[in-house]
Structure formats: structure tokens, C-alpha cells
Design an enzyme around this catalytic site. Structure first.
Site, PDB file in Angstrom:
ATOM      1  N   ASP A   6       0.861  -1.181   0.000  1.00 46.49           N
ATOM      2  CA  ASP A   6       0.000   0.000   0.000  1.00 46.49           C
ATOM      3  C   ASP A   6       0.899   1.234   0.000  1.00 46.49           C
ATOM      4  O   ASP A   6       1.486   1.583   1.025  1.00 46.49           O
ATOM      5  CB  ASP A   6      -0.908  -0.015   1.233  1.00 46.49           C
ATOM      6  CG  ASP A   6      -1.705   1.276   1.396  1.00 46.49           C
ATOM      7  OD1 ASP A   6      -1.935   1.970   0.392  1.00 46.49           O
ATOM      8  OD2 ASP A   6      -2.084   1.591   2.547  1.00 46.49           O
ATOM      9  N   ASN A   9       0.937   8.537   0.422  1.00 41.39           N
ATOM     10  CA  ASN A   9       1.711   9.763   0.236  1.00 41.39           C
ATOM     11  C   ASN A   9       2.840   9.903   1.251  1.00 41.39           C
ATOM     12  O   ASN A   9       3.871  10.521   0.949  1.00 41.39           O
ATOM     13  CB  ASN A   9       0.779  10.984   0.335  1.00 41.39           C
ATOM     14  CG  ASN A   9      -0.109  11.113  -0.879  1.00 41.39           C
ATOM     15  OD1 ASN A   9       0.366  11.277  -1.994  1.00 41.39           O
ATOM     16  ND2 ASN A   9      -1.412  11.008  -0.663  1.00 41.39           N
ATOM     17  N   THR A  10       2.665   9.343   2.443  1.00 39.91           N
ATOM     18  CA  THR A  10       3.673   9.469   3.491  1.00 39.91           C
ATOM     19  C   THR A  10       4.508   8.207   3.644  1.00 39.91           C
ATOM     20  O   THR A  10       5.735   8.278   3.762  1.00 39.91           O
ATOM     21  CB  THR A  10       3.006   9.808   4.839  1.00 39.91           C
ATOM     22  OG1 THR A  10       2.257  11.025   4.693  1.00 39.91           O
ATOM     23  CG2 THR A  10       4.049   9.996   5.930  1.00 39.91           C
ATOM     24  N   ASN A  11       3.855   7.050   3.665  1.00 41.62           N
ATOM     25  CA  ASN A  11       4.555   5.777   3.860  1.00 41.62           C
ATOM     26  C   ASN A  11       4.120   4.742   2.846  1.00 41.62           C
ATOM     27  O   ASN A  11       2.991   4.790   2.333  1.00 41.62           O
ATOM     28  CB  ASN A  11       4.279   5.218   5.267  1.00 41.62           C
ATOM     29  CG  ASN A  11       4.888   6.056   6.369  1.00 41.62           C
ATOM     30  OD1 ASN A  11       6.083   6.312   6.369  1.00 41.62           O
ATOM     31  ND2 ASN A  11       4.063   6.508   7.298  1.00 41.62           N
ATOM     32  N   ASP A 110      -6.414   3.765  -2.437  1.00 43.00           N
ATOM     33  CA  ASP A 110      -6.601   3.364  -1.041  1.00 43.00           C
ATOM     34  C   ASP A 110      -8.059   3.496  -0.619  1.00 43.00           C
ATOM     35  O   ASP A 110      -8.591   2.653   0.109  1.00 43.00           O
ATOM     36  CB  ASP A 110      -5.685   4.175  -0.120  1.00 43.00           C
ATOM     37  CG  ASP A 110      -5.819   5.683  -0.310  1.00 43.00           C
ATOM     38  OD1 ASP A 110      -6.397   6.140  -1.324  1.00 43.00           O
ATOM     39  OD2 ASP A 110      -5.335   6.428   0.572  1.00 43.00           O
ATOM     40  N   ARG A 111      -8.724   4.542  -1.095  1.00 42.31           N
ATOM     41  CA  ARG A 111     -10.122   4.766  -0.721  1.00 42.31           C
ATOM     42  C   ARG A 111     -11.030   3.702  -1.331  1.00 42.31           C
ATOM     43  O   ARG A 111     -11.963   3.209  -0.684  1.00 42.31           O
ATOM     44  CB  ARG A 111     -10.558   6.166  -1.134  1.00 42.31           C
ATOM     45  CG  ARG A 111      -9.666   7.250  -0.528  1.00 42.31           C
ATOM     46  CD  ARG A 111     -10.039   8.641  -0.992  1.00 42.31           C
ATOM     47  NE  ARG A 111     -11.270   9.086  -0.345  1.00 42.31           N
ATOM     48  CZ  ARG A 111     -11.884  10.228  -0.651  1.00 42.31           C
ATOM     49  NH1 ARG A 111     -11.406  10.999  -1.612  1.00 42.31           N
ATOM     50  NH2 ARG A 111     -12.988  10.584  -0.008  1.00 42.31           N
ATOM     51  N   THR A 187       1.013  27.241  26.872  1.00 40.93           N
ATOM     52  CA  THR A 187       1.029  27.110  25.415  1.00 40.93           C
ATOM     53  C   THR A 187       0.964  25.650  24.965  1.00 40.93           C
ATOM     54  O   THR A 187       0.197  25.310  24.052  1.00 40.93           O
ATOM     55  CB  THR A 187       2.295  27.771  24.844  1.00 40.93           C
ATOM     56  OG1 THR A 187       2.274  29.160  25.166  1.00 40.93           O
ATOM     57  CG2 THR A 187       2.370  27.606  23.331  1.00 40.93           C
TER      58      THR A 187
END
Length: 260
Positions: A6, A9-11, A110-111, A187
Site C-alpha cells: 500500500d 503519500n507518506t509511507n 486506497d479509498r 502554550t
């Protein structure tokens, strides 16, 4: 064994599947320039560490939303696993579902795979939420048809944008705040609240609006690495399926070979 890949975009996630069970999974940062040889060296070491032999891999199936990464993954399968990989969405593994939207060809692999797996595992109308680079919502009706959805910035993207644009804000870990108060006293706590509870507010609000529009009982399926981060603090999910995309790829592989 089946090697399911799979490429997001990131992995890029690599998983070994045997008898419909995921027996190992690994991930590497997505880089379209990464060669088949580089993938092979990395993957061969991981296979050996977990007691597997690449010669035991009988097939490869790939889903990708990064077109430039596809060629090297195909070369990996051909050169190092001596097999022609199947590509999700292409013959002989077409989606096999109705994609009832204005631009069916624009639906990410993927979707579509998540839609297939979710419908196979859970009857009825569904909302599938995938926590990836983007957080996506898929609306699937009781027939298994994809009816549309929502694309939101992923939580990591949201945090990156906040830290990048605001010079004095530090980078923080994405985690649940220490308590349930939504009034931060410093913060760091205010950032945790904004990112975490803000995201839950978005999830709950969008799911409620989708359910109202569908007008029938809807089950909510969550998947992706960050799904478990939220499940303890909201009841918006009915089921968490961490490996939905890999399960869908395995189902598509089986369907192609039964048809053959």
C-alpha cells in the site's frame, strides 16, 4: 504467501498475508526515487529478521496513490520475487463496485480498496474514516457502492502547518491531553487541546452531518495508524480496523484468482 503493498503519500506499507491473516507488516517513508534494488535490500533484511524467505512469496498486489512510485514497485516484484504484480484498479483486479460520484476515475486507490474491504466485513450503510496523510471519509451504501466522501487535512499536516506558520509555537507530539479539560493553562497544553479535541470535534461533527444526510442507520469504521489515538476519547467509531487497506488488497487478490 502474498506480499500486499500500500503506497501512500507518506509511507509505503508492505504486509505478508497467509491464509487471509496478516503475519507481518513493515513501513518505509514514501520516496518515488527509491529504486527496486533499495526496496529489495531493506525488505530482504526484514524478511530474514522475522524468519521468512522471499522465495515463499508467491504473489504481489499493489495499491498506490503515488503514480511515480509504481514503476519501481513493479520492478521489485518482477526482479526479486519473480512474479508479475497485480495493480489494484487495473485488470484483472478492477474495483468491482459502483463508484457513484461525478469523477469516478479520481477516486484514490486506497479509498476504493477500503470501500471494498469495509463492505465485505460489515453489512449495511457505512462511513469509513482513514487517518493518513489526509483524513478521508468514505460513504458506502448497503449495496457496497461508493457514494462520495470528504477529504480533510491529516492531523500531522494540521500540526505542521500550525508550527510552520507560527514562529513561537513549538513542535509537540500528537497525543491525548493529560486530562479532559479544554481550557489550557499554558502554550503546550493549549496546542494539545486544539489539535486533539479540535480533531475529535471535527470527526464527531462531520459524522453527525453524514448520518443525517444518509437518513438510515450507519456504522462507522475507522482505519489508519492514528485511529487508535482517538477511539478512547470518543464513541464516534463503531469498529476500528487497523489493516483495512491490506485486508482489501488480499480480498482483491483472492477474487482475481478465483475468477481465473
Amino acid at each position: 504467501m502474498l506480499l500486499a503493498i500500500d503506497a501512500g503519500n507518506t509511507n509505503v506499507v508492505f504486509a505478508l498475508v497467509r491464509d487471509n491473516a496478516i503475519i507481518a507488516r513493515w513501513r518505509i517513508a514514501t520516496d518515488p526515487r527509491r529504486t527496486a534494488d533499495e526496496y529489495a535490500v531493506w525488505l530482504s533484511q526484514l524478511l530474514q529478521l522475522e524468519g521468512h524467505d522471499r522465495k515463499d512469496i508467491a504473489g504481489v498486489i499493489i495499491a498506490t496513490v503515488v503514480p511515480r512510485a509504481l514503476h519501481n514497485l513493479q520492478t521489485l516484484a518482477r526482479k526479486y520475487f519473480d512474479t508479475e504484480p497485480l495493480i489494484a484498479g487495473q485488470p484483472p483486479v478492477e474495483w468491482g463496485i459502483e463508484i457513484d460520484v461525478k469523477e469516478p476515475n479520481s477516486l484514490g486507490a486506497d479509498r476504493a480498496v477500503n470501500t471494498i474491504a469495509a463492505h465485505a466485513l460489515h453489512p449495511g450503510d457505512l462511513i469509513v474514516i482513514d487517518f493518513g496523510t489526509a483524513t478521508t471519509f468514505e460513504v458506502v451504501d448497503y449495496t457496497g457502492a461508493y457514494k462520495g466522501g470528504i477529504i480533510c487535512p491529516g492531523i500531522n499536516l494540521s500540526l505542521d502547518a500550525l508550527v510552520t506558520a507560527a514562529a513561537k509555537l513549538p513542535r509537540i507530539a500528537i497525543e491525548a491531553p493529560a486530562d479532559t479539560s479544554v481550557i489550557g493553562r499554558d502554550t503546550i497544553s493549549q496546542m494539545h487541546i486544539g489539535i486533539y479535541w479540535g480533531y475529535i470535534g471535527m470527526l464527531e461533527g462531520l459524522v453527525a452531518r453524514i448520518k443525517a444526510e444518509v437518513g438510515r442507520p450507519v456504522k462507522v469504521i475507522a482505519t489508519g495508524g492514528l485511529a487508535t489515538l482517538f477511539e478512547k476519547q470518543t464513541n464516534v467509531f463503531d469498529v476500528v480496523e487497523p489493516d483495512l487497506t491490506i485486508q482489501g488488497l488480499a480480498m482483491m487478490w483472492d477474487r482475481a484468482h478465483i475468477a481465473a
